[in-house]
Design a protein around this motif. Structure first.
Motif, PDB file in Angstrom:
ATOM      1  N   TRP A 307       0.850  -1.184   0.000  1.00 61.23           N
ATOM      2  CA  TRP A 307       0.000   0.000   0.000  1.00 61.23           C
ATOM      3  C   TRP A 307       0.894   1.246   0.000  1.00 61.23           C
ATOM      4  O   TRP A 307       1.597   1.515   0.980  1.00 61.23           O
ATOM      5  CB  TRP A 307      -0.888  -0.037   1.226  1.00 61.23           C
ATOM      6  N   PHE A 308       0.878   2.001  -1.113  1.00 60.41           N
ATOM      7  CA  PHE A 308       1.667   3.228  -1.226  1.00 60.41           C
ATOM      8  C   PHE A 308       0.758   4.402  -0.837  1.00 60.41           C
ATOM      9  O   PHE A 308      -0.082   4.832  -1.633  1.00 60.41           O
ATOM     10  CB  PHE A 308       2.187   3.397  -2.659  1.00 60.41           C
ATOM     11  N   LEU A 309       0.927   4.882   0.374  1.00 59.78           N
ATOM     12  CA  LEU A 309       0.003   5.874   0.910  1.00 59.78           C
ATOM     13  C   LEU A 309       0.135   7.223   0.212  1.00 59.78           C
ATOM     14  O   LEU A 309      -0.867   7.931   0.045  1.00 59.78           O
ATOM     15  CB  LEU A 309       0.248   6.043   2.416  1.00 59.78           C
ATOM     16  N   GLU A 310       1.333   7.606  -0.205  1.00 58.67           N
ATOM     17  CA  GLU A 310       1.545   8.903  -0.827  1.00 58.67           C
ATOM     18  C   GLU A 310       0.832   8.995  -2.178  1.00 58.67           C
ATOM     19  O   GLU A 310       0.138   9.969  -2.474  1.00 58.67           O
ATOM     20  CB  GLU A 310       3.049   9.163  -1.008  1.00 58.67           C
ATOM     21  N   SER A 311       0.968   7.955  -2.991  1.00 59.12           N
ATOM     22  CA  SER A 311       0.344   7.951  -4.326  1.00 59.12           C
ATOM     23  C   SER A 311      -1.042   7.312  -4.320  1.00 59.12           C
ATOM     24  O   SER A 311      -1.714   7.290  -5.351  1.00 59.12           O
ATOM     25  CB  SER A 311       1.240   7.204  -5.313  1.00 59.12           C
ATOM     26  N   LYS A 312      -1.452   6.756  -3.172  1.00 60.93           N
ATOM     27  CA  LYS A 312      -2.765   6.123  -3.025  1.00 60.93           C
ATOM     28  C   LYS A 312      -2.918   4.891  -3.924  1.00 60.93           C
ATOM     29  O   LYS A 312      -4.033   4.524  -4.298  1.00 60.93           O
ATOM     30  CB  LYS A 312      -3.899   7.114  -3.302  1.00 60.93           C
ATOM     31  N   LEU A 313      -1.802   4.253  -4.247  1.00 65.60           N
ATOM     32  CA  LEU A 313      -1.833   3.069  -5.090  1.00 65.60           C
ATOM     33  C   LEU A 313      -1.650   1.811  -4.252  1.00 65.60           C
ATOM     34  O   LEU A 313      -1.036   1.834  -3.182  1.00 65.60           O
ATOM     35  CB  LEU A 313      -0.726   3.134  -6.146  1.00 65.60           C
ATOM     36  N   ILE A 314      -2.186   0.701  -4.788  1.00 66.77           N
ATOM     37  CA  ILE A 314      -1.996  -0.598  -4.163  1.00 66.77           C
ATOM     38  C   ILE A 314      -1.499  -1.591  -5.200  1.00 66.77           C
ATOM     39  O   ILE A 314      -1.817  -1.484  -6.392  1.00 66.77           O
ATOM     40  CB  ILE A 314      -3.300  -1.129  -3.520  1.00 66.77           C
ATOM     41  N   ALA A 336      -3.151  -7.373  -9.046  1.00 68.78           N
ATOM     42  CA  ALA A 336      -3.972  -6.176  -9.264  1.00 68.78           C
ATOM     43  C   ALA A 336      -3.156  -4.949  -8.881  1.00 68.78           C
ATOM     44  O   ALA A 336      -2.417  -4.958  -7.893  1.00 68.78           O
ATOM     45  CB  ALA A 336      -5.252  -6.230  -8.444  1.00 68.78           C
ATOM     46  N   VAL A 337      -3.303  -3.906  -9.688  1.00 65.73           N
ATOM     47  CA  VAL A 337      -2.605  -2.639  -9.443  1.00 65.73           C
ATOM     48  C   VAL A 337      -3.595  -1.513  -9.685  1.00 65.73           C
ATOM     49  O   VAL A 337      -4.364  -1.554 -10.658  1.00 65.73           O
ATOM     50  CB  VAL A 337      -1.382  -2.465 -10.377  1.00 65.73           C
ATOM     51  N   GLY A 338      -3.574  -0.496  -8.803  1.00 64.38           N
ATOM     52  CA  GLY A 338      -4.445   0.638  -9.058  1.00 64.38           C
ATOM     53  C   GLY A 338      -4.784   1.426  -7.816  1.00 64.38           C
ATOM     54  O   GLY A 338      -4.174   1.248  -6.755  1.00 64.38           O
ATOM     55  N   ASN A 339      -5.777   2.299  -7.973  1.00 67.30           N
ATOM     56  CA  ASN A 339      -6.236   3.168  -6.900  1.00 67.30           C
ATOM     57  C   ASN A 339      -7.575   2.648  -6.399  1.00 67.30           C
ATOM     58  O   ASN A 339      -8.567   2.670  -7.121  1.00 67.30           O
ATOM     59  CB  ASN A 339      -6.374   4.610  -7.413  1.00 67.30           C
ATOM     60  N   LEU A 340      -7.586   2.191  -5.161  1.00 67.91           N
ATOM     61  CA  LEU A 340      -8.816   1.605  -4.616  1.00 67.91           C
ATOM     62  C   LEU A 340      -9.896   2.662  -4.436  1.00 67.91           C
ATOM     63  O   LEU A 340     -11.078   2.391  -4.652  1.00 67.91           O
ATOM     64  CB  LEU A 340      -8.512   0.916  -3.280  1.00 67.91           C
ATOM     65  N   GLN A 341      -9.509   3.870  -4.086  1.00 65.81           N
ATOM     66  CA  GLN A 341     -10.481   4.908  -3.821  1.00 65.81           C
ATOM     67  C   GLN A 341     -11.216   5.349  -5.082  1.00 65.81           C
ATOM     68  O   GLN A 341     -12.432   5.569  -5.064  1.00 65.81           O
ATOM     69  CB  GLN A 341      -9.802   6.120  -3.161  1.00 65.81           C
ATOM     70  N   THR A 342     -10.489   5.485  -6.192  1.00 64.01           N
ATOM     71  CA  THR A 342     -11.129   5.906  -7.444  1.00 64.01           C
ATOM     72  C   THR A 342     -11.689   4.728  -8.224  1.00 64.01           C
ATOM     73  O   THR A 342     -12.270   4.913  -9.306  1.00 64.01           O
ATOM     74  CB  THR A 342     -10.121   6.662  -8.328  1.00 64.01           C
ATOM     75  N   GLU A 343     -11.504   3.516  -7.678  1.00 68.94           N
ATOM     76  CA  GLU A 343     -11.969   2.279  -8.315  1.00 68.94           C
ATOM     77  C   GLU A 343     -11.344   2.075  -9.694  1.00 68.94           C
ATOM     78  O   GLU A 343     -11.958   1.519 -10.603  1.00 68.94           O
ATOM     79  CB  GLU A 343     -13.501   2.272  -8.403  1.00 68.94           C
ATOM     80  N   ASN A 344     -10.126   2.543  -9.802  1.00 71.95           N
ATOM     81  CA  ASN A 344      -9.372   2.362 -11.057  1.00 71.95           C
ATOM     82  C   ASN A 344      -8.363   1.242 -10.819  1.00 71.95           C
ATOM     83  O   ASN A 344      -7.212   1.483 -10.428  1.00 71.95           O
ATOM     84  CB  ASN A 344      -8.684   3.675 -11.449  1.00 71.95           C
ATOM     85  N   ILE A 345      -8.789   0.007 -11.028  1.00 68.44           N
ATOM     86  CA  ILE A 345      -7.996  -1.179 -10.707  1.00 68.44           C
ATOM     87  C   ILE A 345      -7.781  -2.011 -11.966  1.00 68.44           C
ATOM     88  O   ILE A 345      -8.728  -2.281 -12.722  1.00 68.44           O
ATOM     89  CB  ILE A 345      -8.697  -2.053  -9.646  1.00 68.44           C
ATOM     90  N   THR A 346      -6.524  -2.409 -12.183  1.00 75.47           N
ATOM     91  CA  THR A 346      -6.202  -3.314 -13.278  1.00 75.47           C
ATOM     92  C   THR A 346      -5.852  -4.669 -12.699  1.00 75.47           C
ATOM     93  O   THR A 346      -4.910  -4.792 -11.905  1.00 75.47           O
ATOM     94  CB  THR A 346      -5.005  -2.787 -14.100  1.00 75.47           C
ATOM     95  N   VAL A 347      -6.607  -5.686 -13.098  1.00 77.30           N
ATOM     96  CA  VAL A 347      -6.396  -7.048 -12.607  1.00 77.30           C
ATOM     97  C   VAL A 347      -5.829  -7.882 -13.744  1.00 77.30           C
ATOM     98  O   VAL A 347      -6.365  -7.885 -14.861  1.00 77.30           O
ATOM     99  CB  VAL A 347      -7.715  -7.685 -12.100  1.00 77.30           C
ATOM    100  N   SER A 348      -4.749  -8.596 -13.483  1.00 75.91           N
ATOM    101  CA  SER A 348      -4.135  -9.468 -14.495  1.00 75.91           C
ATOM    102  C   SER A 348      -4.095 -10.890 -13.969  1.00 75.91           C
ATOM    103  O   SER A 348      -4.109 -11.129 -12.761  1.00 75.91           O
ATOM    104  CB  SER A 348      -2.726  -8.977 -14.839  1.00 75.91           C
TER     105      SER A 348
END
Length: 370
Positions: A307-314, A336-348
């Protein structure tokens, strides 16, 4: 027990005083100059020595008020504490020594200074008690409490009653009802509920608490046990577990027990079996049964999550399941990579699923209106 004095006088009774008072003063009070008070053990080794410029002798207490007393307390024939005061009441019975006044006791071996209004020395129990507005100072620690009990052979001090202990570099304050200081090990142990406050620029920046805890004065590592919790100001994070290690110098929090992270500003909750947080870098590494839930109930599960708190990415890996409520979707994959808050998630999919991502679209109930 020995008492030596140079010069002395019996106080003169005032004729204006009542006969009972005059008789009592006449019978019980003597003043000695340059007093030496000594006590030895069974083999002749000293257990205490007290010198005073002036002392009053009373039948009730043997030695009463003393001016500028200076004393040495012995254990196994060696000085373990040096004691002084401007004025003190001295009481002794051959087994223990009691001083009342503004007492200052110093351990010459390690430089610890204990100040209080009452000191009691029990040499057979190897116990020194300082109480009543206790204040302890040392280069590593400053503490206030109601009472301190010192075991001189162990070099251990038990502080009790409203204990507040401060340590510097970084500035940390501990609050508890009972604190054990193992001096040789540079360790503080709280066997009661304890609170840690870390200060920055004289303001509380982070706080930790637990039902018990330890603090290493040398490494600056705090261990919190049972109902443990750490609250950080930057990032605004709350961490809860039954066992945590908080390294104040390295600025890390580690736990090998189930843990809960709550980001107060983002309203994101993450749980896992164990985790490490790097506070300065604002990164959280979570392992085992990871479950992250966002503000709109969007959630991601995985074996590992960074969890990268500064960039809000997981970044999630291993048996990844991502779900969102609006629109209702479920993705299964290996990464999965993306921003959980904006629901912009890429799942591979990765290798384990043949590179395929399983997507589940949940149809809305026709009777439900948006």
């Amino acid at each position: 027990m020995g008492l030596a004095a140079c010069g002395g006088q019996k106080p003169t009774d005032s004729k204006s005083a009542g006969s009972d008072s005059s008789s009592k003063n006449s019978d019980s009070n003597l003043t000695f100059l340059n007093v030496d008070l000594e006590q030895a053990d069974e083999v002749g080794r000293p257990v205490w020595r007290v010198r005073a410029n002036q002392a009053k002798y009373t039948k009730e207490k043997q030695i009463g008020q003393a001016q500028n007393p200076y004393g040495e307390l012995y254990q196994d024939g060696k000085v373990v504490y040096q004691v002084k005061a401007d004025v003190a009441d001295i009481d002794q019975d051959g087994k223990q020594l009691l001083l009342k006044g503004k007492i200052i006791a110093t351990d010459p071996r390690n430089g610890i200074v204990l100040q209080g209004n009452e000191l009691e020395w029990r040499p057979k129990e190897d116990l020194l008690i300082v109480r009543n507005q206790l204040n302890g100072t040392h280069q590593q620690l400053q503490a206030v409490a109601q009472e301190a009990r010192v075991k001189t052979r162990e070099q251990r001090i038990d502080f009790s009653g409203g204990v507040i202990a401060n340590s510097g570099d970084p500035q940390v304050q501990m609050r508890t009802e009972h604190l054990i200081w193992q001096i040789k090990q540079d360790k503080l142990i709280a066997d009661r509920p304890v609170q840690f406050d870390r200060y920055k620029d004289n303001l509380i920046s982070d706080r930790g608490r637990g039902d018990s805890g330890e603090f290493n004065l040398k490494t600056k590592i705090a261990t919190l046990n049972k109902n443990a919790q750490v609250e950080l100001l930057d990032p605004p994070m709350q961490i809860a577990s039954n066992s945590m290690t908080w390294n104040l110098n390295a600025q890390t929090v580690n736990t090998n027990a189930p843990v809960r992270f709550f980001h107060r500003a983002e309203n994101v909750l993450v749980t896992a079996n164990k985790a490490q947080m790097k506070i300065a870098q604002k990164i959280v590494y979570l392992t085992g049964n990871v479950n992250a839930i966002g503000q709109r109930r969007q959630a991601i599960k995985s074996n590992i999550l960074t969890w990268f708190l500064e960039s809000k990415l997981i970044e999630a890996q291993g048996n990844v399941v991502y779900r969102q409520v609006d629109p209702p979707l479920t993705f299964n994959g290996d990464k999965a990579v993306g921003n959980l808050q904006t629901e912009n998630i890429t799942v591979s999919g990765g290798n384990t699923s043949g590179g395929r991502v399983v997507t589940e679209i949940i149809p809305q109930d026709p009777g439900v209106k948006n």
